[in-house]
Design a protein around this motif. Structure first.
Motif, short mmCIF file in Angstrom:
data_model
loop_
_atom_site.label_atom_id
_atom_site.label_comp_id
_atom_site.label_asym_id
_atom_site.label_seq_id
_atom_site.Cartn_x
_atom_site.Cartn_y
_atom_site.Cartn_z
N UNK A 41 1.21 7.20 1.20
CA UNK A 41 0.15 8.22 1.29
C UNK A 41 -1.10 7.63 1.94
N UNK A 42 -1.44 6.41 1.54
CA UNK A 42 -2.64 5.77 2.09
C UNK A 42 -2.48 5.48 3.57
N UNK B 243 -7.29 9.78 9.38
CA UNK B 243 -8.76 9.69 9.42
C UNK B 243 -9.29 8.40 10.03
N UNK B 244 -8.51 7.32 9.91
CA UNK B 244 -9.04 6.03 10.30
C UNK B 244 -8.73 5.70 11.75
N UNK C 6 0.09 15.21 3.39
CA UNK C 6 -1.20 14.53 3.30
C UNK C 6 -2.06 14.81 4.54
N UNK D 99 0.85 -1.18 0.00
CA UNK D 99 0.00 0.00 0.00
C UNK D 99 0.89 1.24 0.00
N UNK D 100 0.52 2.29 -0.75
CA UNK D 100 1.35 3.49 -0.76
C UNK D 100 1.41 4.15 0.63
N UNK E 192 -8.42 7.42 14.56
CA UNK E 192 -9.29 7.91 15.64
C UNK E 192 -10.50 7.00 15.90
N UNK E 193 -11.00 6.33 14.86
CA UNK E 193 -12.13 5.42 15.04
C UNK E 193 -11.78 4.28 15.97
N UNK E 194 -10.49 3.86 15.94
CA UNK E 194 -10.10 2.67 16.67
C UNK E 194 -9.61 2.98 18.08
N UNK E 195 -9.51 4.25 18.42
CA UNK E 195 -8.91 4.59 19.71
C UNK E 195 -9.94 4.77 20.80
N UNK E 196 -11.20 4.67 20.45
CA UNK E 196 -12.23 4.71 21.46
C UNK E 196 -12.24 6.01 22.26
N UNK E 197 -12.18 7.13 21.57
CA UNK E 197 -12.33 8.39 22.26
C UNK E 197 -11.05 8.98 22.80
N UNK F 59 -2.84 8.67 5.41
CA UNK F 59 -4.24 9.09 5.39
C UNK F 59 -5.02 8.28 6.42
N UNK F 60 -4.69 6.98 6.52
CA UNK F 60 -5.36 6.14 7.51
C UNK F 60 -5.02 6.62 8.92
#
Lengths: 402, 390
Positions: free
Chosen positions: A246-247, A254-255, A345, A243-244, A257-262, A250-251
């Motif tokens: 950049x991806x 944006x991604x 990015x 996977x690049x 924070x979803x997994x850190x539970x607040x 980007x994860x």
């Protein structure tokens, strides 16, 4: 006696290889106009060269507005770091240089040469009209470097300590850069770390933390006795490598924070974790190459001596594998250093992004070439210096010789 | 005297038995990994519930509602996210394919120049490769975009190369080949005729050398091609030259400024890495191979073509594969100049729909697929050229 016969009468003729004494004309004919193909190549190259040089010359001495560089040095160096707190950056630079100076004095070699060069350059820069504060700090940093070198010169017993001391120095530097140091010097937000400072921090942290993780991943992947761990390591390595960057960044932005539970984690740390992950998997592949180059006999011999599996790996296999992997690892670190420019990015401002900030400033519109050229030179010097140092280390390790 | 069964107490206890330890270690590892993933998944579900969104790929059918500046396949903002993603993926592939071909050409030219006996060419190639290898690819891309292309003259004052190629701020306009409905018949006639002439010559004039035979075939094919051109009601192939109209060029192939900048950046950066690969591979062919080939009477060109290149290619292919994969991944930098590649369009979709988890899954899967396809192709090539051993 045959020997007495030959020696006085027939003078032994020492036949030396013919020394090549070339006239300049002969050299030119041999290296530039050897055949019609070579002549054609010479002409084409000369044309390309003349075109490029005249283009550059024309631009650099008639059109370019070089004043954009000295006017924005602070932005290139430390970006949006608050100007009133700039002394912290200088102090950290001084501490790092002094610590490096101790290491350079104790170890000698290419590190010492670089530090002397850097110290001298800073000493000279202290005479440039950059403002009394900067000039004073430059002189102080230069002095700290030379003092540290003088202090530790030739003390081989300091060698190990000069490495371990970083465990103390690095947290101290971080605290000095960001911490709350009293009423006049409030804490600095981590996002304000920017410019060349951010580039160096990102690259250094990713190397220091990513390297051991990469070695562990490589060992996990090479381990045939523990298939579950092997599959896990292989999966991680191949997924991230496919996977690049950049991806991945980007994860992290944006991604994650979803997994850190607040729990909110600083953006710089999230970006850094992406770089660490990225470095680790590429380092793992290089180390795996090194591991594969170690003959099986080494492992068998070490086992026969009665070493346990851990000792076999740590004392016999890994040192040899890492030595064999040095060139690949250096390339990886150079790539990483250049790839830190991808933090744009996630909206962080590294050296390259600081440059874009400068040339989109209305006062400096149209200076993109000058700015990009300058930044390119900075990257080039850093990368070239690293590559050169790596070559010296390779020589010292006797790579390819034994 | 101890019997065999009595020795059992000499065996290590179970907690020092290597086989049991290994199993335990792995079980512990699996439990730890599952635990971490479990916590992460729970966090994910909790935050999704809080934000009121659910997982699923159904949103891909929704209308995208954003425009894409350029694409090889037609696209309209009212079409679905999925269609937008396909446009992005095709753009990524198109950019990567063009860049890979050009970077390989540049790499071979530079790499061979670095090995040449000509001093000037060698030094020039060395300087070029060292410059581009030691700066970030993003810097090169931005330099091409903002330092070169955007400073070119506008559309009205385009730089023209021979009246065929036009270069301006908005990119490059190239002539294209327009195939008419008569192209397929013409191609069939020409190929069939070439094959027929060859058969005929082999049967009637077997004494001809291969050079003479090929000359005859070429002459026949050329004659027929001209005949097709003249006799068909419409020429089978026409050169479509871009023409300046009121606001922009029409006709030919238009490469946007963003595409051109990305392509130039990727080609110059990767080309210099490929040059190193090429140089290393040629240097890795043992010197004795040159000497032996010369000794059996091959000319320098023959030596190069028949002895050195096949061996160097064999060494080169795995490293070339790595470079190609890196290039494909670097093509995601297109977001820095605003070229609509897969990554750029995905980030737009994430911003619009908030579907980051699903979009990352798609991105990862797509890039992994691209990588696998290229690797598969290169492995196939490798198998073709590799030394056949017993």
């Amino acid at each position: 006696m045959p020997s007495s016969l030959s020696s006085p009468l027939v003078e032994e003729e020492k036949v030396l290889p013919p020394t090549e004494k070339q006239s300049p004309l002969a050299w030119v004919r041999r290296n530039l106009f050897d055949s019609w193909l070579s002549t054609l190549l010479t002409l084409v190259s000369a044309l390309v060269l003349a075109w490029a040089v005249s283009l550059f010359w024309n631009w650099a001495f008639t059109q370019a507005r070089w004043e954009v560089i000295p006017a924005n040095l602070k932005i290139f160096a430390s970006g949006t770091y608050p100007g009133s707190q700039l002394w912290r950056v200088w102090a950290v630079l001084g501490i790092v240089l002094a610590t490096l100076g101790v290491a350079g004095g104790a170890w000698g070699g290419v590190l010492l040469h670089y530090l002397i060069l850097l110290g001298a350059a800073m000493g000279l820069a202290a005479f440039l009209p950059l403002g009394t504060q900067s000039q004073g700090w430059l002189a102080a940093c230069s002095g700290a470097t030379f003092a540290a070198i003088a202090l530790s010169r030739g003390r081989e017993s300091w060698r190990l300590a000069s490495i371990w001391v970083w465990a103390l120095i690095l947290p101290l530097c971080l605290e000095l850069l960001l911490g709350d140091l009293g009423p006049n010097w409030p804490a600095v937000r981590a996002e304000q770390l920017s410019g060349l400072l951010l580039t160096l921090i990102l690259a250094a942290a990713a190397m220091i933390i990513g390297f051991p993780i990469g070695v562990l991943l490589a060992l996990g992947r090479a381990n045939r006795a523990l298939p579950v761990i092997r599959i896990f390591c292989t999966l991680v390595i191949e997924l991230v490598r496919g996977v690049p960057l950049t991806t991945i960044l980007f994860a992290a932005w944006l991604l994650v924070p979803f997994f850190l539970g607040g729990i909110s984690v600083n953006l710089i740390i999230r970006a850094e974790v992406a770089f660490i992950l990225f470095t680790a998997v590429y380092v793992a592949e290089d180390v795996r190459g090194g591991l594969q180059s170690i003959p099986l006999g080494q492992l068998e011999a070490a086992r026969a001596l009665g070493l346990n599996p851990f000792q076999v790996t740590a004392l016999v296999i890994l040192p040899q594998a890492l030595r064999a992997a040095v060139p690949a690892l250096v390339n990886e670190f150079l790539t990483l250093f250049k790839d830190t420019s991808l933090v744009f990015i996630v909206g962080l401002i590294d050296l390259l992004q600081a440059g874009r900030v400068v040339f989109t400033n209305p006062n400096w519109l149209g200076t993109q070439r000058e700015v990009l050229f300058f930044i390119g030179v900075v990257y080039f010097i850093c990368c070239f210096a690293m590559a050169y140092a790596a070559k010296q280390v390779e020589k010292a390790l006797g790579l390819g010789k034994r | 005297m101890t019997s065999l069964s009595d020795q059992s107490h000499l065996r290590p206890p179970w907690w020092r038995n290597e086989r049991i330890l290994k199993v335990l270690l792995q079980v512990a590892f699996v439990v730890a990994v599952l635990l971490v993933f479990g916590i992460l998944a729970q966090n994910l579900l909790a935050s999704m519930r809080r934000l009121g969104i659910s997982l699923g790929f159904r949103f891909l059918g929704n209308s995208a509602n954003f425009g894409i500046t350029e694409g090889l396949i037609p696209y309209d903002p009212s079409e679905s996210y999925l269609k937008a993603l396909v446009v992005g993926a095709v753009n990524t592939l198109w950019l990567s394919a063009v860049s890979i071909v050009l970077a390989t050409v540049m790499g071979f030219v530079l790499g061979i120049a670095r090995l040449s006996s000509n001093w000037l060419a060698r030094q020039l190639a060395t300087v070029i490769t060292e410059i581009f290898r030691n700066v970030p690819v993003l810097l090169i891309v931005i330099f091409w975009y903002q330092g070169v292309i955007l400073t070119l003259p506008g559309v009205r004052n385009s730089l023209s190369i021979g009246g065929l190629i036009f270069i301006n701020q908005r990119g490059v306009n190239l002539p294209s080949l327009d195939l008419s409905g008569w192209f397929i018949p013409a191609l069939a006639i020409v190929i069939g005729a070439g094959w027929g002439i060859r058969k005929l010559l082999l049967a009637r004039r077997p004494e001809l050398g291969s050079l003479q035979r090929n000359l005859w075939i070429s002459a026949g094919v050329a004659l027929l091609t001209v005949a097709c051109w003249v006799l068909f009601p419409e020429p089978p192939v026409r050169l479509d030259i871009p023409v300046l109209e009121r606001f922009n060029f029409r006709g030919g192939i238009q490469l946007s400024a963003e595409f051109t900048a990305m392509m130039l950046g990727l080609v110059t950066y990767t080309g210099c890495y490929i040059a190193e690969v090429v140089r290393g591979s040629f240097l890795a062919v043992p010197r004795g191979q040159w000497e032996a080939a010369r000794a059996i009477g091959l000319s320098e060109l023959q030596t190069f073509r028949l002895v050195i290149v096949p061996q160097a290619l064999r060494i080169m292919i795995p490293s070339l594969n790595t470079q190609y994969l890196t290039l494909i991944k670097n093509s995601s930098l297109a977001i820095a100049v605003g070229f609509s590649d897969l990554f750029n369009i995905s980030s737009t979709i994430i911003n619009q729909s908030g579907r980051s988890v699903e979009m990352f899954a798609i991105l990862m899967a797509t890039y992994l697929t691209f990588n696998l396809v290229v690797s598969y192709g290169m492995n196939w090539l490798n198998a073709r050229v590799k030394l056949v051993e017993r």
